[in-house]
Enzyme design. Structure first.
Site, PDB file in Angstrom:
ATOM      1  N   SER A   1      10.077   0.185   9.030  1.00  0.00           N
ATOM      2  CA  SER A   1       9.517   0.852   7.858  1.00  0.00           C
ATOM      3  C   SER A   1       8.779   2.151   8.160  1.00  0.00           C
ATOM      4  CB  SER A   1       8.577  -0.105   7.112  1.00  0.00           C
ATOM      5  OG  SER A   1       7.534  -0.539   7.978  1.00  0.00           O
TER       6      SER A   1
ATOM      7  N   LYS B   1       7.641   5.084   2.404  1.00  0.00           N
ATOM      8  CA  LYS B   1       6.782   5.344   1.246  1.00  0.00           C
ATOM      9  C   LYS B   1       7.238   6.552   0.421  1.00  0.00           C
ATOM     10  CE  LYS B   1       3.618   2.099   1.840  1.00  0.00           C
ATOM     11  NZ  LYS B   1       3.394   1.023   0.843  1.00  0.00           N
TER      12      LYS B   1
ATOM     13  N   GLU C   1      -3.747   5.123  -3.831  1.00  0.00           N
ATOM     14  CA  GLU C   1      -4.506   4.414  -2.809  1.00  0.00           C
ATOM     15  C   GLU C   1      -3.667   4.400  -1.538  1.00  0.00           C
ATOM     16  OE1 GLU C   1      -1.370   1.849  -2.912  1.00  0.00           O
ATOM     17  OE2 GLU C   1      -2.353   2.643  -4.711  1.00  0.00           O
TER      18      GLU C   1
END
Length: 417
Positions: A388, A100, A122
């Protein structure tokens, strides 16, 4: 409301057409109050993010702050178990613990160049919220993160990290109190503060240009993978690339520079929850149909009259009732193969990787790992799986499962290794 429902084929899966459509999916469906913000982004994002000064700062932060390139690790014991060669793209080793951060850096740098003084985001699993709060702390800019009340409870470590970084964490108490509802609240905030606020969307969802913009920032994953495979295997192209898909940002990044390489099989793994047809699932490509959600046209889990069906996954980052328009196009066109994994299969896969390789994966990544049991491999295949995120944030879920965890499949199958 912006609605340019026109599909133009550019001959590439990578970019949408000028109106933000990947095949039949995409576009920008937004309230009039946000028209100016979306148009400003659409008109300026490509020019800004490819300016030399932007690229220099972006790449420097990825290298010196995030720690890129992330390793491409040959998981030898996992490979032996599945009788093939498996590489893990170690996004879990990035600063903040997931992929991210790549997108968060890009969007905050873009927002500052657009003169925005306030950032909202969010988050579901909390990793996007942590990444956004991290870059806002680095740049000294106000940060507000919306998070479902249910997710706040099950991702307490990440909530603490966001608060320590100076972000305001606002609970979303409507609906299922998860990622969908946090996104709804963030959009409402953006409507009320259109002039000074930039909304950092964390996945390849939302109105154009967000899906394309997020995919470009995350494409560093596959860009590095090609170079690392060249170094380690003497070839840039793997046989298969596997990634989990909630909204789909890590998959978009892992697939991006292989999208137009037809010899590379792309495998996306969704969350089947308690079972695809159990009523507690997030397997959008199996259960969804065309609809509009959070500003774009895509596949959405919905009732006959168009009401969104509440999704379920043990993983907060997979708990979303739709997928990004790029992934909807990859599914509809057949370019990518979509599988699903249940909560229990994800847990089993997480324990398997931990005990075989000493790596505790995030529950999101564990869904991709679970697909290894469903895929027929050739011993000569080279498979890249995007890991991830790391599993620190999910230790509570793992510990609850630990006492009832069945004997590991790899222990049962030692005779076939």
């Amino acid at each position: 409301m912006i609605n340019r429902n026109i599909s133009l084929n550019r001959g590439s899966y990578k970019q949408p057409n000028i109106f933000g459509y990947y095949g039949n999916f995409g576009g920008a469906y937004v309230p009039e109050m946000l028209y100016r913000n979306v148009e400003e982004l659409r008109d300026q994002y490509l020019r800004i993010i490819y300016e030399d000064s932007f690229q220099q700062e972006f790449k420097a932060l990825l290298k010196d702050y995030v720690g890129r390139p992330s390793p491409l690790y040959h998981a030898k014991r996992l490979s032996e178990h599945y009788r093939t060669k498996i590489y893990l793209k170690r996004e879990d080793l990035n600063h903040t613990g997931a992929h991210k951060i790549n997108n968060a850096i890009g969007q905050v740098l873009l927002a500052l160049r657009l003169g925005k003084k306030r950032i909202i985001a969010e988050t579901g699993a909390g990793q996007h919220g942590v990444a956004t709060a991290t870059i806002c702390a680095l740049k000294g800019i106000e940060c507000v993160v919306y998070m479902g009340s249910k997710d706040i409870e099950r991702q307490a470590p990440n909530v603490a990290r966001m608060k320590m970084l100076g972000a305001e964490v606002v609970p979303a108490t409507s609906g299922s109190q998860t990622l969908k509802d946090a996104t709804n609240e963030a959009i409402r905030d953006w409507i009320n503060h259109p002039d000074n606020t930039h909304y950092v969307i964390g996945s390849v969802v939302g109105p154009h240009p967000y899906p394309d913009m997020v995919a470009r920032f995350q494409s560093v994953i596959s860009e590095e993978t090609r170079a690392q495979l060249k170094e380690q295997e003497g070839r840039e192209l793997p046989t298969k690339v596997i990634a989990c898909v909630g909204g789909g940002s890590n998959a978009a990044g892992a697939f991006y520079h292989f999208l137009d390489e037809e010899s590379v099989e792309l495998i996306a793994v969704e969350a089947a929850g308690l079972g695809v047809y159990s009523g507690h699932s997030a397997a959008t490509t199996r259960l969804g149909k065309t609809g509009v959600l959070h500003g774009s046209k895509s596949l959405v889990m919905q009732t006959e009259d168009g009401q969104v069906i509440e999704p379920h996954s043990i993983s907060a980052g997979m708990d979303y009732p739709g997928i990004g328009p790029l992934h909807a196009h990859l599914f509809e066109s057949g370019r990518a193969r979509f599988l699903s994994a249940t909560d229990q299969q994800a847990l089993d896969a997480a324990f398997e990787l931990t005990r075989l390789e000493g790596i505790i994966p995030a529950l999101e990544s564990a869904h991709a790992l679970a697909a290894l049991k469903e895929i027929r491999f050739n011993p000569k295949d080279i498979t890249v799986l995007c890991l991830s995120g790391r599993g620190d944030k999910d230790l509570d879920a793992f510990m609850k499962a630990f006492e009832v965890q069945p004997k590991n499949s790899y222990e049962q199958d030692q005779s076939v290794i």
